[in-house]
Each structure stands twice: as structure tokens, then as C-alpha cells.
Design an enzyme around this catalytic site. Structure first.
Site, PDB file in Angstrom:
ATOM      1  N   HIS A 355       0.223  -7.252   2.629  1.00 14.54           N
ATOM      2  CA  HIS A 355       1.447  -6.256   2.715  1.00 14.54           C
ATOM      3  C   HIS A 355       2.751  -6.534   3.503  1.00 14.54           C
ATOM      4  O   HIS A 355       2.314  -7.048   4.872  1.00 14.54           O
ATOM      5  CB  HIS A 355       1.099  -4.809   2.883  1.00 14.54           C
ATOM      6  CG  HIS A 355       0.354  -4.450   4.104  1.00 14.54           C
ATOM      7  ND1 HIS A 355       1.040  -3.937   5.171  1.00 14.54           N
ATOM      8  CD2 HIS A 355      -0.933  -4.354   4.556  1.00 14.54           C
ATOM      9  CE1 HIS A 355       0.002  -3.468   5.988  1.00 14.54           C
ATOM     10  NE2 HIS A 355      -1.091  -4.042   5.668  1.00 14.54           N
ATOM     11  N   GLU A 401       1.886  -0.162   1.705  1.00 15.37           N
ATOM     12  CA  GLU A 401       0.397  -0.190   1.888  1.00 15.37           C
ATOM     13  C   GLU A 401       0.083   0.886   2.799  1.00 15.37           C
ATOM     14  O   GLU A 401      -1.022   1.630   2.581  1.00 15.37           O
ATOM     15  CB  GLU A 401      -0.037  -1.618   2.361  1.00 15.37           C
ATOM     16  CG  GLU A 401      -1.615  -1.632   2.204  1.00 15.37           C
ATOM     17  CD  GLU A 401      -2.276  -1.118   3.322  1.00 15.37           C
ATOM     18  OE1 GLU A 401      -3.434  -0.826   3.385  1.00 15.37           O
ATOM     19  OE2 GLU A 401      -1.594  -0.769   4.527  1.00 15.37           O
TER      20      GLU A 401
HETATM   21 ZN   LIG Z   1      -2.684  -3.557   6.708  1.00 20.71          ZN
END
Ligand SMILES: [Zn+2]
Length: 536
Positions: A355, A401
Site C-alpha cells: 500500500h 489501507e
Molecule cells: Zn501497512
């Protein structure tokens, strides 16, 4: 940038623009206009769901010429009939191969695996993922969901990956936008002491003058409930011991709502870490519906223990907490998607990921700049060697995320219609320290294949396959039965730095990142190039 208006009746009759995307094409276009590189935007189309003569969904859309010749998993080629797609799937998913045949097939990749490893660990690409990460984090800094920095990070990566010669496109996502504001806490009684805090993501703020209240220190939810009558009007301090991240994080996630239920006015939660140099750790927290929302922040292990000892002595403790946190309307963001198209089954996908967002402290080098960089590096290595597997290799750099896998969940919702074409999903989000093993979730038959694949990593002594692939962003796929893999690294220090000012380049090591990149590239390439998809 090139664009064309779709007028082809064939396309109109076969596709409808995913409704969620209709309003966002302009967003992507506007966003990319500030990138000084030619943009390729992939607009996701899905097969028209409506009956013939149904609602006239399709308005004139602007679409980039590139996608007419380059259709990803979401857009079966109009010329390809449903029956031919089904044949591809049936053939590629057949699982009747004998174990010895699979072992021989995988062993045939020993040379190519060696080439990837040599390039990543000893060759021209040595330390490249580390240098890329340093450039990225030094230039952008941290990049929390909804921030200008995250927007800059996506533009930076879009440009850098394009310059690397890989195909990249963006897929729009709506993401939370929480801002920390100014925050502070101080103990007033029994003695003045400033407390290092980090407000937790999604927390409400305090009134401008702060909240001053007596403290109740507890070690568990059970103790809180037993002493519920003492919590009314208090700031509840949780001094829970660290057991494991997975278990102890419940205090960060639910501490505020549990304390509010028994009348507390705010919570201060011992940071979720086994080690501290007076460092507070932030992270997401979840208010429960129907429960009053009270301000919540993490404090250091040291201060939690201090207040616990004072409370044990019967000392009265008073704290003043001031937080300027607020939640703004959702922001526009993007998952960044990089591809090497498969030559034989372009619609079938091996997905690698990390991410791009981080918390708003430190540099997000470890969480998860490293995971994002090795997922890009893996495709760079394969491209640099002139390799192109049977199936598509797709790196996705997720957005948001940290707010609960927001970008990944929207990606899943959009692409799950093609679930049967996802061969393997991979995520690196537990650090890119020295690799120890590949963690894998899948059927016994798939595991047998993966056991052969990791044998190709013998040159870097990394042939261990463990159970339980993990990762917030790939879990929806694994829960639906798609094989999943993650990196197990020497992560004993991971939660020392996680979500703190200490998550910087200082915790990264170039050689460790070379090894992670090599492992990631070998596994992804070989699985994407095997004759058959992994058996489900
Ligand atoms: Zn992470």
C-alpha cells in the site's frame, strides 16, 4: 493524451461503464493532467448486465485509444465469445497433472529464477528498490488517506513507473479524510508532566479548551466493566499488556467505545507495541454505532505504566487532553495499477501488492513503502530481463489501507466478477526485512505446486513455505477461495516502529530489500508462467 468517443455498436451492445466510474473519469483525467507524462487511463468496463432494451446506461464516453487494444480482466474482448473464455478457464484450471510432472515443470524454471535473483541481488538492479524507496519517501514524506501528500505520492509513482517503461493506470477510489489537528496531553495531578500522544484515526476532537478529568487506569476490558461505576466522567487509561498485535490491537480499535459505554469522557490507550523509547503509536480505531463518540489517543508504554503505578498507590491522577482532530468529507484517490500483460492468457492475473498510503507520522518507509517498492521492483526485474509470462502480472499499490483496506475493498468489489481469472494474490505489508519464508493460503493441491516454486529460491536460501498468507488488502480474495501469499520476514522489530515517527529509511536495509524483491519476482513470474493456474 489521446481519446476517442465510443461509437462502435458492438462495444455499446456488449459493455456498460461501471456505474461507480461514470462520474469519476473526469476525476482521473484532471488528476493526471498535472503529471507531465503521457497518460494511459484504463476505464473499467463490465459486461452489460441489463436485459436487451433495458435502461439506456451508455452515454457517450471518452475513452483512451490504448484500452481498445489493451483490455484487462474486467473487459473481455468483444470478439471473444463467452464459450471461448470458458474453454480457456477450464483448460487452465485443470488439475489432473501428476505431482512429478508439476515438479519437473517448475524445475524447468531454475535458470530463469537464477537470472532474476542475480539481477536483483548482485547485478545492475542491486539496491534499486531501496534507492527508489529513499527517493520516494525523501521527496514525498508520509501520506495519510485524504492528504495532499498521498495525492503527490500517487502522481510521483505514476510518473516514476511510466519512466521505468511499465504500463501503469489509476483506478478511482473514495477514501476517508481524517485530520489530526493540534493535539497535546499533560498530567496535572499528582505532578505536572507532558504526555507524548498520537490521536487515533477517526477520533473526534475535544472542545478547544480540552478535557480535564480524573483518570481511571485499567488493564483490560474485563477490569473496565468490573469498575464501570468508577469510569463515569473520567478519562480511562488502558494499560493492557502487549500479547500480540492481532490480539492487543482490540484496545486501540474498540477502547473508546467500550469506555464511552460506561460513561468515560475520553480514553488514552497504551500503544500497541512490545517496545518503546517513549514513542506513541497511532492507528485506526472504530466507534461502535449508537455509542457516544469520545476523543481517543495512544500514549507511550512508559506513561501508561507510570499512571498504573500511581493508581496502584492510590494516588489521584488528573490529565488534560486537547485534540483538534476532525473528519472531513471523503476524498478522491486511486489504486495505482502496473501491468505486464500475459502473452497467452492476458485475462488471467497474478497480483502483487503493497500500500502506498501511510500514517501521518514518520515516513511510511517500512509501512508500507517497502512492500510497494518490491511489488514495483518485481515487475521491473521481469521487464529488464525481457521476460513475459503466459498470464498477466499486475502490481496494485493500494490506497487507504490504513483506514481498513478501503482501496483494496473497492478494487475487490469491482473486479470480483472475474474471480475465476485471479490465479494468485500476493501482499507485502509486514516489512521488507530479511525474508524467512513465503506464507501461503490455498488448497492442498495448490500448496504442492507452491512447495516446488519456492525450491527455485535455493540460491538465496529461502525455500520455506508456511501456512496462512496474510494481508488486509488481499484477505477478501483469500476468503473467496483465491490462493494468497505474503512475505514472512525477520519482523521482530516491525511493531517497534509501526505507525510512529520512527518509521523512516533508518529501519530499511538495501540487501534485505534485494532479497525480498528477488523472492517476490521469482514467485510471481513462475506462477504466472506455469501451464496451469493454481488449483483451487
Ligand atoms: Zn501497512
Amino acid at each position: 493524451m489521446l481519446h476517442a468517443e465510443i461509437t462502435s455498436p458492438e462495444i455499446e451492445s456488449n459493455y456498460v461503464l461501471e456505474p461507480v466510474f461514470t462520474s469519476r473519469i473526469t476525476v482521473v483525467r484532471d488528476f493526471l493532467q498535472s503529471c507531465s507524462v503521457n497518460s494511459i487511463i484504463d476505464i473499467n468496463l463490465t459486461r452489460k448486465m441489463t436485459q436487451k432494451g433495458g435502461a439506456p446506461f451508455l452515454h457517450s464516453l471518452f475513452i483512451f485509444l490504448s484500452m481498445l487494444s489493451s483490455l484487462c480482466d474486467c473487459h473481455p474482448h468483444p470478439a471473444q465469445s463467452n464459450s471461448s473464455m470458458a474453454t480457456v478457464r477450464a483448460v487452465s484450471n485443470h488439475t489432473t497433472k501428476k505431482a512429478s510432472d508439476i515438479a519437473a515443470e517448475v524445475a524447468g524454471y531454475a535458470d530463469v529464477a537464477k537470472q532474476i535473483i542475480d539481477l536483483a541481488v548482485f547485478g545492475a538492479a542491486q539496491n534499486r528498490s531501496y534507492r527508489r524507496l529513499a527517493d520516494f519517501t525523501d521527496t514525498i514524506g508520509n501520506r495519510v488517506s485524504g492528504s495532499q501528500n498521498l495525492e503527490m505520492a500517487i502522481k510521483y509513482m505514476y510518473k516514476a513507473i511510466t519512466q521505468d517503461g511499465l504500463d501503469v493506470h489509476l483506478e478511482p477510489v473514495k477514501i476517508p479524510h481524517w485530520v489530526r489537528g493540534k493535539e497535546s496531553a499533560e498530567m496535572i495531578v499528582p505532578r505536572p508532566k507532558s504526555l507524548a500522544i498520537l490521536g487515533l484515526g477517526s477520533s473526534v476532537g475535544t472542545p478547544p479548551e480540552g478535557i480535564e478529568a480524573e483518570v481511571l487506569v485499567v488493564k483490560s476490558f474485563e477490569e473496565l466493566n468490573r469498575r464501570a461505576s468508577e469510569a463515569v466522567g473520567r478519562i480511562v487509561v488502558f494499560n493492557q499488556p502487549f500479547v500480540s498485535y492481532g490480539e492487543t490491537v482490540a484496545y486501540r480499535a474498540f477502547g473508546a467505545s467500550e469506555a464511552a459505554k460506561v460513561g468515560a469522557v475520553a480514553t488514552l490507550i497504551r500503544s500497541i507495541t512490545p517496545f518503546s523509547i517513549n514513542s506513541p503509536h497511532t492507528g485506526w480505531q472504530d466507534y461502535k454505532d449508537g455509542v457516544k463518540r469520545i476523543p481517543t489517543a495512544c500514549i507511550t508504554m512508559e506513561d501508561a505504566e507510570l499512571m498504573w503505578r500511581m493508581a496502584q498507590r492510590g494516588q489521584k491522577i488528573v490529565v488534560r487532553l486537547t485534540m483538534g482532530a476532525e473528519t472531513l468529507p471523503d476524498a478522491d484517490s486511486f489504486n495505482t495499477v502496473v501491468e505486464i500483460k500475459g502473452w497467452q492468457h492476458p485475462e488471467q492475473v497474478v497480483l502483487l501488492s503493497g500500500h502506498l498510503d501511510s500514517w501521518d507520522v514518520g515516513q511510511g518507509a517500512m509501512d508500507d513503502g517497502g512492500g510497494a517498492m518490491i511489488s514495483w521492483e518485481a515487475l521491473s526485474l521481469i521487464k529488464d530481463l525481457g521476460l513475459r509470462p503466459r498470464r498477466t502480472l499486475r502490481t496494485v499499490l493500494w490506497t487507504a489501507e490504513e483506514q481498513g483496506g478501503v482501496g483494496a475493498q473497492q478494487y475487490y468489489n469491482l473486479h470480483k466478477v472475474n474471480m475465476s481469472n485471479f490465479d494468485l494474490v500476493m501482499e507485502s505489508d509486514l516489512g521488507t526485512f530479511a525474508p524467512m519464508a513465503l506464507q501461503f493460503t490455498g488448497s492442498d493441491a495448490a500448496r504442492k505446486v507452491m512447495e516446488e516454486v519456492v525450491k527455485l529460491l535455493a540460491p538465496i536460501n529461502m525455500t520455506k513455505l508456511e501456512t496462512h498468507g496474510e494481508g488486509t488488502d488481499i484477505s477478501p480474495w483469500m476468503q473467496s477461495g483465491v490462493p494468497g501469499a505474503s512475505l514472512h520476514v525477520a519482523d521482530s522489530r516491525y511493531f517497534w516502529f509501526h505507525h510512529t515517527e520512527g518509521d523512516t529509511m533508518m529501519v530499511q536495509d538495501p540487501q534485505d530489500m534485494n532479497l525480498c524483491s528477488a523472492l517476490w519476482a521469482v514467485v510471481a513470474y513462475v506462477v504466472a508462467d506455469l501451464e496451469d493456474m493454481l488449483p483451487r
